[in-house]
Design an enzyme around this catalytic site. Structure first.
Site, mmCIF file in Angstrom:
data_model
loop_
_atom_site.group_PDB
_atom_site.id
_atom_site.type_symbol
_atom_site.label_atom_id
_atom_site.label_comp_id
_atom_site.label_asym_id
_atom_site.label_seq_id
_atom_site.Cartn_x
_atom_site.Cartn_y
_atom_site.Cartn_z
ATOM 1 N N HIS A 206 -1.317 5.921 -3.056
ATOM 2 C CA HIS A 206 -1.149 6.367 -1.664
ATOM 3 C C HIS A 206 -1.138 7.880 -1.494
ATOM 4 C CE1 HIS A 206 3.018 6.543 -3.143
ATOM 5 N NE2 HIS A 206 3.206 7.466 -2.227
HETATM 6 C C1 UD1 Z 1 5.228 9.114 2.759
HETATM 7 C C2 UD1 Z 1 5.728 10.386 2.072
HETATM 8 C C3 UD1 Z 1 5.392 10.313 0.595
HETATM 9 C C4 UD1 Z 1 5.914 9.046 -0.045
HETATM 10 C C5 UD1 Z 1 5.432 7.832 0.741
HETATM 11 C C6 UD1 Z 1 6.095 6.606 0.201
HETATM 12 C C7 UD1 Z 1 5.716 12.493 3.353
HETATM 13 C C8 UD1 Z 1 5.022 13.760 3.568
HETATM 14 N N1 UD1 Z 1 5.066 11.555 2.616
HETATM 15 O O1 UD1 Z 1 3.816 9.092 2.642
HETATM 16 O O2 UD1 Z 1 5.986 11.419 -0.081
HETATM 17 O O3 UD1 Z 1 5.461 8.970 -1.368
HETATM 18 O O4 UD1 Z 1 5.796 7.981 2.127
HETATM 19 O O5 UD1 Z 1 5.468 5.432 0.549
HETATM 20 O O6 UD1 Z 1 6.805 12.310 3.832
HETATM 21 N N2 UD1 Z 1 1.887 3.739 8.144
HETATM 22 C C9 UD1 Z 1 1.920 2.467 8.661
HETATM 23 N N3 UD1 Z 1 3.131 1.829 8.685
HETATM 24 C C10 UD1 Z 1 4.273 2.384 8.240
HETATM 25 C C11 UD1 Z 1 4.220 3.686 7.729
HETATM 26 C C12 UD1 Z 1 3.023 4.352 7.681
HETATM 27 O O7 UD1 Z 1 0.912 1.919 9.085
HETATM 28 O O8 UD1 Z 1 5.348 1.727 8.299
HETATM 29 C C13 UD1 Z 1 0.563 4.418 8.066
HETATM 30 C C14 UD1 Z 1 0.259 5.269 9.299
HETATM 31 O O9 UD1 Z 1 -1.110 5.184 9.508
HETATM 32 C C15 UD1 Z 1 0.612 6.668 8.817
HETATM 33 C C16 UD1 Z 1 0.261 6.615 7.340
HETATM 34 O O10 UD1 Z 1 0.568 5.296 6.933
HETATM 35 O O11 UD1 Z 1 -0.100 7.658 9.508
HETATM 36 C C17 UD1 Z 1 1.034 7.609 6.497
HETATM 37 O O12 UD1 Z 1 2.443 7.493 6.692
HETATM 38 P P1 UD1 Z 1 3.420 8.751 6.412
HETATM 39 O O13 UD1 Z 1 4.828 8.330 6.501
HETATM 40 O O14 UD1 Z 1 2.990 9.922 7.234
HETATM 41 O O15 UD1 Z 1 3.053 9.148 4.945
HETATM 42 P P2 UD1 Z 1 2.932 8.253 3.643
HETATM 43 O O16 UD1 Z 1 1.550 8.328 3.134
HETATM 44 O O17 UD1 Z 1 3.520 6.917 3.907
HETATM 45 N N1 UDP Z 2 7.423 -0.535 -4.199
HETATM 46 C C1 UDP Z 2 7.651 -1.762 -3.595
HETATM 47 N N2 UDP Z 2 6.579 -2.488 -3.163
HETATM 48 C C2 UDP Z 2 5.297 -2.065 -3.302
HETATM 49 C C3 UDP Z 2 5.083 -0.806 -3.910
HETATM 50 C C4 UDP Z 2 6.160 -0.074 -4.340
HETATM 51 O O1 UDP Z 2 8.799 -2.194 -3.463
HETATM 52 O O2 UDP Z 2 4.372 -2.775 -2.891
HETATM 53 C C5 UDP Z 2 8.583 0.253 -4.639
HETATM 54 C C6 UDP Z 2 8.568 0.722 -6.077
HETATM 55 O O3 UDP Z 2 9.082 -0.269 -6.946
HETATM 56 C C7 UDP Z 2 9.486 1.938 -5.998
HETATM 57 C C8 UDP Z 2 9.168 2.510 -4.630
HETATM 58 O O4 UDP Z 2 8.583 1.455 -3.884
HETATM 59 O O5 UDP Z 2 10.858 1.523 -6.007
HETATM 60 C C9 UDP Z 2 8.209 3.673 -4.737
HETATM 61 O O6 UDP Z 2 7.839 4.068 -3.445
HETATM 62 P P1 UDP Z 2 6.446 4.719 -3.095
HETATM 63 O O7 UDP Z 2 5.485 4.506 -4.199
HETATM 64 O O8 UDP Z 2 6.089 4.266 -1.731
HETATM 65 O O9 UDP Z 2 6.818 6.275 -2.953
HETATM 66 P P2 UDP Z 2 6.995 7.473 -3.997
HETATM 67 O O10 UDP Z 2 7.944 7.053 -5.037
HETATM 68 O O11 UDP Z 2 5.633 7.806 -4.515
HETATM 69 O O12 UDP Z 2 7.495 8.591 -3.147
#
Ligand code: UD1
Ligand code: UDP
Length: 364
Positions: A206
């Protein structure tokens, strides 16, 4: 003492759970939980509240998605109202997401103390949005709880007062240790439901550097497709990635992979524990695979969690698909180091934080 915990995105939920739980042992501490609403899909938020036994958030700021500035600003605007109304003694923030830095900034300006759980991690790559969030949060936090000694070194080098830094270990691993038996109990049913054989690999991606660049995403999917002919690959897709695959018309490239919705914590944990190989760019997954001693190939040029490479089972393969293929081949031939578990990744980090907070309170 009144503490507000601020969470917003998926990885925050695993981190807050042990701290909330450990603080319950101190009757003089009142706690409230604020969800910023950064993540809002049930599969990215609600399921973790259920599985981790988290209380319903006292407040949901419902900020939703947006550009970095919009999302950060919305959290600031809405969280400031909460802080002004509740006047907490301390706000605890987790990890490195936009909600973390936004809540920290609000508190710094209002003179409310901030504690940062998972402080000091550095990738030294400022093109990563999370690196900016880490740097800013750590500069303004009053208490910095680090998961590993590299965190302490980074903070000291940046001039942080040593008295603020506490090496407590990894809260993410607290949650893993607590819930692994439950995850294992559900494994036979889950494996059947997903139709998995004995051998499979698990994928998550992601990071914007991998999925927001169309050419990069196409290359990664192509390489994963090739690997899938040797090892079935299950890929629970993050909503950001799903959107990018659809926008770029890359569904055909992803067709050789077993795609599914993001999974619950228990399901994903069991899948990590039993995988031959994990391919990911997640921060938390690098740590969990290290604890589980399962080989993890991280599709990134750097990591803010170097201990997972130095001590654990993680390998950085960069964004070089030839390296990814070669490393995966090696793992499949049994050529990998299962590593060891870093110090203080023992399930007790939440208790250490609670103990420090309670002692700190007595001294104030
Ligand atoms: C965010 C964090 C990242 C973390 C990740 C964990 C920041 C800058 N990024 O990235 O560090 O590793 O979460 O998963 O804070 N969206 C949905 N549904 C949701 C949430 C998001 O559809 O419930 C989609 C939307 O299109 C959104 C995109 O995902 O624009 C990105 O979501 P966002 O929270 O901005 O960043 P992540 O890539 O999720
Ligand atoms: N995770 C989860 N379901 C998924 C993918 C990840 O529960 O389908 C959990 C994973 O085990 C870990 C956390 O989400 O505990 C990691 O989050 P993510 O990868 O979204 O963010 P990051 O750690 O990169 O910020």
């Amino acid at each position: 003492m009144h503490i507000i915990h601020v969470v917003g995105a998926r990885p925050n939920f695993m981190k807050v759970a042990p701290v909330l739980q450990a603080l319950r042992a101190y009757p003089d501490i009142t706690q409230h939980l604020v969800h910023t609403g950064q993540h809002y899909d049930a599969a990215m938020s609600e399921i973790f509240f259920q599985q981790l036994g988290l209380p319903e958030p006292d407040i949901n700021l419902e900020v939703g998605s947006g550009s970095h500035a919009v999302q950060t600003a919305q959290v600031m605007l809405r969280f400031e109202e909460t802080v002004l109304a509740q006047r907490p003694d301390l706000v605890l923030v987790y990890g490195d997401v936009n909600s973390t830095v936004a809540a920290s900034l609000v508190c710094a300006k209002l003179g409310i103390r901030v504690g940062h759980v998972e402080a000091g991690l550095r990738s030294f790559d400022r093109t990563m949005p999370e690196e900016i969030n880490r740097l800013v949060t750590d500069q303004i936090a009053d208490l910095l709880f680090t998961p590993s000694a590299d965190g302490d070194h980074n903070l000291l080098r940046e001039g942080v007062d040593p008295a603020k830094i506490h090496l407590v270990g990894n809260v993410m691993i607290d949650t893993l240790v607590r819930l692994l038996p439950q995850a294992e109990a559900g494994w036979p049913t889950l494996r059947t439901r997903l139709g998995l054989g004995k051998r499979y690999g698990l994928v998550t991606l992601h990071r914007p550097s991998n999925v927001d660049e169309p050419a990069m995403l196409a290359q990664i999917l192509k390489t994963l497709g090739e690997l899938a002919s040797e090892l079935p690959l299950l890929f629970p897709i993050h909503p950001r990635t799903r959107r990018r695959i659809a926008e770029q018309g890359l569904d055909a490239q992803a067709a050789c992979l077993q795609l599914c919705e993001p999974l619950g914590y228990l399901e994903f944990l069991a899948l990590q524990a039993h995988a031959q190989l994990v391919i990911s760019d997640s921060g938390g997954v690098q740590e969990e695979t290290t604890y589980l001693r399962v080989p993890c190939l991280t599709v990134r040029a750097n990591t803010e969690r170097p201990v997972t490479v130095e001590v654990g089972s993680n390998q950085l393969v960069g964004q070089d698909m030839a390296r990814l293929r070669e490393a995966a081949e090696n793992v499949l031939q049994g050529k990998f180091r299962s590593g060891a578990i870093p110090p203080l990744w023992d399930g007790q980090a939440g208790e250490r934080i609670a103990d420090i907070l309670a002692t700190n309170e007595q001294m104030n």
